[in-house]
Design a protein around this motif. Sequence first.
Motif, PDB file in Angstrom:
ATOM      1  N   LEU A  47      -9.610  41.843 -64.686  1.00  0.00           N
ATOM      2  CA  LEU A  47      -9.249  41.537 -63.294  1.00  0.00           C
ATOM      3  C   LEU A  47      -9.175  40.041 -63.020  1.00  0.00           C
ATOM      4  CD1 LEU A  47      -8.766  42.539 -60.352  1.00  0.00           C
ATOM      5  CD2 LEU A  47     -11.256  42.464 -60.044  1.00  0.00           C
ATOM      6  N   GLU A  48      -8.066  39.632 -62.449  1.00  0.00           N
ATOM      7  CA  GLU A  48      -7.909  38.257 -61.984  1.00  0.00           C
ATOM      8  C   GLU A  48      -7.658  38.323 -60.482  1.00  0.00           C
ATOM      9  OE1 GLU A  48      -4.686  35.291 -63.337  1.00  0.00           O
ATOM     10  OE2 GLU A  48      -6.079  35.545 -65.014  1.00  0.00           O
ATOM     11  N   GLU A  49      -8.577  37.762 -59.717  1.00  0.00           N
ATOM     12  CA  GLU A  49      -8.469  37.867 -58.263  1.00  0.00           C
ATOM     13  C   GLU A  49      -7.936  36.563 -57.695  1.00  0.00           C
ATOM     14  OE1 GLU A  49     -12.150  39.793 -56.939  1.00  0.00           O
ATOM     15  OE2 GLU A  49     -11.705  38.919 -54.991  1.00  0.00           O
ATOM     16  N   LYS A  50      -7.006  36.657 -56.782  1.00  0.00           N
ATOM     17  CA  LYS A  50      -6.449  35.453 -56.157  1.00  0.00           C
ATOM     18  C   LYS A  50      -6.582  35.587 -54.655  1.00  0.00           C
ATOM     19  CE  LYS A  50      -4.666  33.795 -60.055  1.00  0.00           C
ATOM     20  NZ  LYS A  50      -5.265  32.639 -60.714  1.00  0.00           N
ATOM     21  N   THR A  51      -7.339  34.693 -54.065  1.00  0.00           N
ATOM     22  CA  THR A  51      -7.516  34.735 -52.612  1.00  0.00           C
ATOM     23  C   THR A  51      -6.438  33.870 -51.964  1.00  0.00           C
ATOM     24  OG1 THR A  51      -9.875  34.984 -52.976  1.00  0.00           O
ATOM     25  CG2 THR A  51      -9.196  34.419 -50.749  1.00  0.00           C
ATOM     26  N   HIS A  56       1.181  32.839 -45.550  1.00  0.00           N
ATOM     27  CA  HIS A  56       1.955  31.856 -46.315  1.00  0.00           C
ATOM     28  C   HIS A  56       2.051  32.294 -47.777  1.00  0.00           C
ATOM     29  CE1 HIS A  56       2.004  29.152 -42.914  1.00  0.00           C
ATOM     30  NE2 HIS A  56       0.725  29.412 -42.734  1.00  0.00           N
ATOM     31  N   LEU A  57       2.449  33.518 -48.002  1.00  0.00           N
ATOM     32  CA  LEU A  57       2.483  34.033 -49.376  1.00  0.00           C
ATOM     33  C   LEU A  57       3.410  33.201 -50.268  1.00  0.00           C
ATOM     34  CD1 LEU A  57       2.364  37.926 -48.962  1.00  0.00           C
ATOM     35  CD2 LEU A  57       0.571  36.399 -49.762  1.00  0.00           C
ATOM     36  N   ASP A  58       4.439  32.620 -49.650  1.00  0.00           N
ATOM     37  CA  ASP A  58       5.381  31.819 -50.440  1.00  0.00           C
ATOM     38  C   ASP A  58       4.707  30.582 -51.052  1.00  0.00           C
ATOM     39  OD1 ASP A  58       5.166  31.140 -47.710  1.00  0.00           O
ATOM     40  OD2 ASP A  58       6.890  29.797 -47.867  1.00  0.00           O
ATOM     41  N   HIS A  59       3.541  30.200 -50.556  1.00  0.00           N
ATOM     42  CA  HIS A  59       2.819  29.060 -51.146  1.00  0.00           C
ATOM     43  C   HIS A  59       2.149  29.446 -52.468  1.00  0.00           C
ATOM     44  CE1 HIS A  59       2.188  26.944 -46.977  1.00  0.00           C
ATOM     45  NE2 HIS A  59       3.445  27.190 -47.267  1.00  0.00           N
ATOM     46  N   TYR A  93       4.384  41.353 -45.052  1.00  0.00           N
ATOM     47  CA  TYR A  93       3.634  41.018 -46.277  1.00  0.00           C
ATOM     48  C   TYR A  93       4.120  41.807 -47.504  1.00  0.00           C
ATOM     49  CZ  TYR A  93       0.209  38.878 -43.002  1.00  0.00           C
ATOM     50  OH  TYR A  93      -0.414  38.140 -42.034  1.00  0.00           O
ATOM     51  N   PRO A  94       4.325  43.136 -47.363  1.00  0.00           N
ATOM     52  CA  PRO A  94       4.840  43.864 -48.532  1.00  0.00           C
ATOM     53  C   PRO A  94       6.185  43.320 -49.019  1.00  0.00           C
ATOM     54  CG  PRO A  94       3.987  45.416 -46.930  1.00  0.00           C
ATOM     55  CD  PRO A  94       3.983  44.060 -46.271  1.00  0.00           C
ATOM     56  N   LEU A  95       7.056  42.986 -48.046  1.00  0.00           N
ATOM     57  CA  LEU A  95       8.378  42.488 -48.417  1.00  0.00           C
ATOM     58  C   LEU A  95       8.276  41.117 -49.091  1.00  0.00           C
ATOM     59  CD1 LEU A  95      11.286  43.407 -48.257  1.00  0.00           C
ATOM     60  CD2 LEU A  95      11.470  42.260 -46.052  1.00  0.00           C
ATOM     61  N   ALA A  96       7.406  40.271 -48.567  1.00  0.00           N
ATOM     62  CA  ALA A  96       7.219  38.943 -49.182  1.00  0.00           C
ATOM     63  C   ALA A  96       6.669  39.106 -50.601  1.00  0.00           C
ATOM     64  CB  ALA A  96       6.257  38.113 -48.328  1.00  0.00           C
ATOM     65  N   ALA A  97       5.707  40.013 -50.767  1.00  0.00           N
ATOM     66  CA  ALA A  97       5.132  40.247 -52.103  1.00  0.00           C
ATOM     67  C   ALA A  97       6.211  40.769 -53.052  1.00  0.00           C
ATOM     68  CB  ALA A  97       3.977  41.242 -52.006  1.00  0.00           C
ATOM     69  N   ALA A  98       7.066  41.636 -52.533  1.00  0.00           N
ATOM     70  CA  ALA A  98       8.135  42.203 -53.361  1.00  0.00           C
ATOM     71  C   ALA A  98       9.099  41.105 -53.809  1.00  0.00           C
ATOM     72  CB  ALA A  98       8.883  43.277 -52.567  1.00  0.00           C
ATOM     73  N   LYS A  99       9.524  40.281 -52.867  1.00  0.00           N
ATOM     74  CA  LYS A  99      10.521  39.250 -53.191  1.00  0.00           C
ATOM     75  C   LYS A  99       9.952  38.232 -54.185  1.00  0.00           C
ATOM     76  CE  LYS A  99      13.361  39.559 -49.038  1.00  0.00           C
ATOM     77  NZ  LYS A  99      13.586  39.070 -47.683  1.00  0.00           N
ATOM     78  N   LEU A 100       8.705  37.812 -53.956  1.00  0.00           N
ATOM     79  CA  LEU A 100       8.103  36.814 -54.851  1.00  0.00           C
ATOM     80  C   LEU A 100       7.948  37.378 -56.261  1.00  0.00           C
ATOM     81  CD1 LEU A 100       5.376  35.376 -52.434  1.00  0.00           C
ATOM     82  CD2 LEU A 100       7.374  34.142 -53.317  1.00  0.00           C
ATOM     83  N   SER A 101       7.484  38.614 -56.356  1.00  0.00           N
ATOM     84  CA  SER A 101       7.280  39.172 -57.694  1.00  0.00           C
ATOM     85  C   SER A 101       8.617  39.452 -58.380  1.00  0.00           C
ATOM     86  CB  SER A 101       6.378  40.405 -57.657  1.00  0.00           C
ATOM     87  OG  SER A 101       6.820  41.305 -56.704  1.00  0.00           O
TER      88      SER A 101
END
Length: 220
Positions: A47-51, A56-59, A93-101
Amino acid sequence: MKEKSALIVGASGLVGSELLQILLNEGAYRKITAIVRKPLGIQHPKLEEKTVDFNHLDHYSEYFIADDVFCCLGTTIKKAGTKEEMTKVDVGYPLAAAKLSFENGASKFLVISSMGADPDALVAYSRMKGMLEQELSKVGFQSLHIFRPSLLLGNRKEFRAGESAAGFLFPLLSFLLVGPLKKYKAIQAATVALAMYRAAQSGKKGKTIYLSDEIQDIAQ
Ligand SMILES: NC(=O)c1ccc[n+]([C@@H]2O[C@H](COP(=O)([O-])OP(=O)(O)OC[C@H]3O[C@@H](n4cnc5c(N)ncnc54)[C@H](OP(=O)(O)O)[C@@H]3O)[C@@H](O)[C@H]2O)c1
């Protein structure tokens, strides 16, 4: 088979916490990144946790690197306070996570939506989930898995009156929910989590939508 990496958002939730345990304990993934807003309090070699600050998910683009991405985010109007805040958590947030990944090379995205999701629905919650599904379909994933569970059952830390009442009534009425009505049966959060894990291993391409009874079947 090459060992893959997974990323999860919403790992502290009812479904997400069940899913995180499966991801950590089953063999498909060598590394699991959990993107969280506060520490999970779990130690595990995989597990790697990122807080992060979800506004600002794009950061944090460099964190969104994985083969398979699991999204268990969501909130309630009571917790979010306003419709705008709720939409941010359930869609933004889900959409931002989707686009970034996706930009970082992920090929598979698995997300919990809800029974009745429809961008044209009269009910705001169903419309919001429908919007999310619609937007996710445009991102370009090789494989998009959308889970539409009915009422979730499980040991939730907080009390949700509506959910508790429905959670009491649904099992009593369960015998009526047969044939085409099976999709309305309440479902355990752990079952949804297992179905998500299994669907990710299925190699299915394109968009697949799983209704609640189909989620149940995959997990059986
Ligand atoms: N409840 C039901 O009966 C039902 C039925 C059908 C579909 N669904 C959908 O299923 C999904 C999973 O439900 P669940 O009950 O497992 O969810 P949950 O227990 O409420 O967990 C939600 C997750 O989202 C995170 N989250 C909430 N607000 C956030 C914010 N402002 N910023 C960052 N993270 C935030 C939570 O993190 P924290 O721990 O940090 O708050 C948690 O990890 C949701 O999309 C829900 O809409 C639920």
